[in-house]
Design an enzyme around this catalytic site. Sequence first.
Site, short mmCIF file in Angstrom:
data_model
loop_
_atom_site.label_atom_id
_atom_site.label_comp_id
_atom_site.label_asym_id
_atom_site.label_seq_id
_atom_site.Cartn_x
_atom_site.Cartn_y
_atom_site.Cartn_z
N GLY A 1 -2.66 -13.85 1.12
CA GLY A 1 -2.65 -13.39 -0.27
C GLY A 1 -2.24 -11.93 -0.38
O GLY A 1 -1.59 -11.53 -1.34
N SER A 2 -2.61 -11.14 0.61
CA SER A 2 -2.26 -9.72 0.60
C SER A 2 -0.75 -9.51 0.71
O SER A 2 -0.22 -8.54 0.20
CB SER A 2 -2.96 -9.00 1.75
OG SER A 2 -4.35 -9.09 1.58
N THR A 3 -0.06 -10.42 1.38
CA THR A 3 1.38 -10.27 1.53
C THR A 3 2.14 -10.79 0.32
O THR A 3 3.29 -10.43 0.10
CB THR A 3 1.90 -10.98 2.80
OG1 THR A 3 1.57 -12.37 2.70
CG2 THR A 3 1.29 -10.38 4.04
#
Length: 159
Positions: free
Chosen positions: A143-145
Site C-alpha cells: 500500500g505504501s508503494t
Amino acid sequence: EENLKRFYPAGASASTILGSINYNRNGVEGAELKYNKALLGTPGKKTQIKSRDGKIIGTKQHIFAKDGIPVQLTIDKDIQYLTYKALKDAAIKHQAKSASAIIMDIKTGEIFAMTNYPGFNPNNLSDNKNHKNLAISDLFEPGSTIKPFAITSALISKK
C-alpha cells in the site's frame, strides 16, 4: 581429528540465500539451514593401530562415511552477481540502510537471483552480521508503494 572448511565462491552476492555453516558444521541461515540434515551426510569412523614408533600396523573400519544429498537451486550465478552488484551500487548511491532484489520467472516460479545488501562473507565464520534474507523474511507493505501513484493521478486530473 575433524577438519572441515567449506568455501563459498559467490561470497557476499549469494550469502543470504545460501547461508553458511558454523564451527559445528550446522547450517546457520538460508539453504544451509533449511537443508542441513540432507547436506551433512553421516561421518565415518575408523581405528588405526600404531606401533610404538608411530607406524600404522592395522586399520579397522567401523562405519563408512556417507555423503550428503546434493541440493540444486535455480539461482544463476551470473544473474545473481550482477543483481548484487547493481543493488549494492544503488544502495550506496542512495545511502540506503538495506536493499533487496528477487529476479524470477513468473511462469515457472524459478528464482534466478535473490540478494540483499548488505550481505555477509560466508567464508568468514566470525562475520555473523546480516545473515537474514530480507527479501523473504521482512514484511513489505505494498500500500505504501501505491500511494504515490494515487497522488500523482489526483494531481494530474486536478480534481
